[in-house]
Scaffold this active site. Structure first.
Site, PDB file in Angstrom:
ATOM      1  N   LYS A  61     -34.877  54.638 -35.410  1.00  0.00           N
ATOM      2  CA  LYS A  61     -35.181  54.319 -36.810  1.00  0.00           C
ATOM      3  C   LYS A  61     -36.660  54.291 -37.109  1.00  0.00           C
ATOM      4  CE  LYS A  61     -31.409  51.053 -37.467  1.00  0.00           C
ATOM      5  NZ  LYS A  61     -31.424  49.590 -37.513  1.00  0.00           N
ATOM      6  N   GLY A 100     -39.043  49.785 -22.949  1.00  0.00           N
ATOM      7  CA  GLY A 100     -37.762  50.141 -23.566  1.00  0.00           C
ATOM      8  C   GLY A 100     -37.296  51.523 -23.180  1.00  0.00           C
ATOM      9  N   GLY A 123     -40.598  45.231 -27.092  1.00  0.00           N
ATOM     10  CA  GLY A 123     -41.028  44.645 -28.362  1.00  0.00           C
ATOM     11  C   GLY A 123     -42.501  44.267 -28.335  1.00  0.00           C
ATOM     12  N   ARG A 157     -38.729  44.172 -12.788  1.00  0.00           N
ATOM     13  CA  ARG A 157     -39.384  43.000 -13.384  1.00  0.00           C
ATOM     14  C   ARG A 157     -39.703  41.944 -12.334  1.00  0.00           C
ATOM     15  NH1 ARG A 157     -36.360  42.941 -19.192  1.00  0.00           N
ATOM     16  NH2 ARG A 157     -38.054  44.011 -20.266  1.00  0.00           N
TER      17      ARG A 157
HETATM   18  P1  AMP Z   1     -35.557  52.956 -30.195  1.00  0.00           P
HETATM   19  O1  AMP Z   1     -34.979  51.740 -29.559  1.00  0.00           O
HETATM   20  O2  AMP Z   1     -35.885  52.797 -31.644  1.00  0.00           O
HETATM   21  O3  AMP Z   1     -36.691  53.554 -29.398  1.00  0.00           O
HETATM   22  O4  AMP Z   1     -34.402  54.018 -30.227  1.00  0.00           O
HETATM   23  C1  AMP Z   1     -33.837  54.544 -29.067  1.00  0.00           C
HETATM   24  C2  AMP Z   1     -32.532  55.130 -29.412  1.00  0.00           C
HETATM   25  O5  AMP Z   1     -32.712  56.147 -30.358  1.00  0.00           O
HETATM   26  C3  AMP Z   1     -31.851  55.746 -28.234  1.00  0.00           C
HETATM   27  O6  AMP Z   1     -30.711  55.013 -27.922  1.00  0.00           O
HETATM   28  C4  AMP Z   1     -31.498  57.152 -28.738  1.00  0.00           C
HETATM   29  O7  AMP Z   1     -30.187  57.539 -28.418  1.00  0.00           O
HETATM   30  C5  AMP Z   1     -31.648  57.011 -30.223  1.00  0.00           C
HETATM   31  N1  AMP Z   1     -31.903  58.317 -30.866  1.00  0.00           N
HETATM   32  C6  AMP Z   1     -32.886  59.189 -30.582  1.00  0.00           C
HETATM   33  N2  AMP Z   1     -32.757  60.317 -31.312  1.00  0.00           N
HETATM   34  C7  AMP Z   1     -31.661  60.157 -32.066  1.00  0.00           C
HETATM   35  C8  AMP Z   1     -30.992  60.985 -33.018  1.00  0.00           C
HETATM   36  N3  AMP Z   1     -31.433  62.194 -33.311  1.00  0.00           N
HETATM   37  N4  AMP Z   1     -29.881  60.492 -33.604  1.00  0.00           N
HETATM   38  C9  AMP Z   1     -29.418  59.266 -33.291  1.00  0.00           C
HETATM   39  N5  AMP Z   1     -30.012  58.444 -32.416  1.00  0.00           N
HETATM   40  C10 AMP Z   1     -31.116  58.890 -31.802  1.00  0.00           C
END
Ligand code: AMP
Length: 394
Positions: free
Chosen positions: A198, A351, A374, A36
């Site tokens: 999610k 991210g 974000g 950054r």
């Molecule tokens: P995000 O910040 O929404 O992009 O989510 C990233 C996170 O999703 C990472 O820390 C991953 O470990 C988690 N993740 C990805 N696949 C899975 C899964 N099958 N079960 C639980 N967590 C997951």
């Protein structure tokens, strides 16, 4: 089109720049990744080259309006000095701006001044007009070069932009050009790959990309809400029950729009949420009740890879599995590799996907890696980012 730094006369001006120096620090206050800082350098060097003075400001972490030594920008000032090979004066005042700092901004011989963490003042996040006025005393013009905070309206971006003549810096210009360009006019076939924990975090992105993309590949934890929407068991996998209907609606929208919504056909499943847990691969219709899906399986990797190879443009946000565990990182790593090895315009959201690309050492092979998690998500949702909206048009 937004004005860029090249549209403004810099000579003999104090250029107040909002940077994103929100760098990761270890327990000893050492910067563990200076990306950054290095990405801010082109704008700073340009200001110096054009005979201006750079007055830099940023937030760091979440001090919640209370000065906190651990979140001081002092280490950033040192690092910046190392990288630029030029003196950087640090305005070491908890109130961020005061009479002394105004004087420092007026000193001709010191060409770079970095302010203390803007979030030491609670007025920063409140986008307080008086705080913005105080900050604007430090510059003749304002440059927003912090993409990572452009989805927020704070005093140090939106507030000062309303007071001073303004433009975006090179970093923000590149983000607008790369992400905005793909959203407006992607070279086709255009595939969006979405993963992460999610579905609720990415609903609006999926919804918007369904209007633009040819195919949307879904992996990661969010895929299980779609598995449930198809009427199958997900075992102990992460599931958002209250989003099952929404997943159904997104699948219907995809069908109506003629967009392929591609889901994993198999998963690596484990009994425990742990790298060391025993695992096996099962098809998506057969996830056992006492197992959880932690990565996509071999057949899904092959399916996704073949689709991606035929794309001209790919936008990717979110890992395919729990990539922090080496045993469940293969799906995510393979996506990185396919993007790197093929002639594809690859835009990586900030991210975790950016972290995965870096972990695989493949940054140089991507067209663009966003500096904002974000902010890049909100951009892909089709939202206007306040920190960019406020900047004058050409
Ligand atoms: P995000 O910040 O929404 O992009 O989510 C990233 C996170 O999703 C990472 O820390 C991953 O470990 C988690 N993740 C990805 N696949 C899975 C899964 N099958 N079960 C639980 N967590 C997951």
């Amino acid at each position: 089109m937004k004005k860029t730094i090249k549209d403004l006369d810099i000579k003999d001006k104090r250029v107040l720049v909002r940077c994103d120096f929100n760098v990761p620090l270890d327990d000893n206050g050492t910067i563990t990744d200076d990306n950054r800082i290095t990405t801010a350098v082109p704008t700073i060097e340009y200001i110096l080259k054009k005979g201006g003075k750079a007055v830099l400001m940023s937030h760091l972490g979440r001090p919640k309006g209370i000065p906190n030594k651990k979140l001081s920008l002092k280490p950033v000032a040192k690092k910046l000095e190392e990288i630029l090979g030029t003196k950087v004066v640090f305005g070491d005042y908890d109130e961020v701006v005061n009479e002394e700092v105004v004087q420092l901004s007026n000193k001709d011989f010191d060409k770079i001044l970095l302010l203390q963490n803007t979030r030491f003042r609670k007025e920063e996040k409140e986008n307080d007009e008086n705080f913005a006025k105080e900050l604007s005393k430090l510059g003749d013009i304002f440059i927003n070069d912090a993409f990572g905070t452009s989805h927020r309206a704070h005093a140090s971006n939106v507030g000062v932009a309303k007071i001073l003549p303004n433009a975006v810096g090179f970093l923000v210009e590149k983000e607008i050009e790369k992400i905005g360009g793909v959203l407006e006019n992607p070279e086709k076939p255009f595939i969006a790959i979405l993963g992460g924990a999610k579905v609720s975090d990415k609903i609006n992105v999926i919804d918007n990309l369904l209007n633009i993309a040819d195919k949307i590949i879904i992996g990661g934890g969010m895929a299980f809400t779609f598995v449930a929407a198809q009427g199958y068991e997900v075992g102990k996998s992460i599931l958002e029950k209250d989003k099952i209907d929404l997943a159904k609606r997104l699948m219907k929208k995809a069908e109506d729009k003629g967009v392929d919504l591609v889901l994993p056909i198999d998963y690596k499943v484990a009994e425990e949420f742990s790298n060391d847990s025993e695992w096996k691969t099962v098809s998506f219709e057969n996830i056992p009740s006492d197992y959880m899906g932690l990565d996509i399986g071999e057949k899904s990797i092959e399916l996704f890879s073949n689709l991606i190879k035929n794309a001209k443009t790919v936008v990717w946000n979110g890992p395919m599995g729990v990539f922090e565990f080496d045993n469940f990182a293969e799906g995510t790593n393979k996506i990185c590799q396919v993007l790197a090895e093929n002639d594809i315009i690859s835009i990586i959201g900030g991210g975790d996907s950016a972290a995965a690309v870096k972990k695989a050492g493949l940054e140089k092979s991507m067209t663009h890696i966003s500096t904002g998690g974000g902010a890049s998500l909100e951009f892909m949702e089709g939202k206007k980012l306040p920190g960019i909206e406020v900047i004058d048009d050409k």
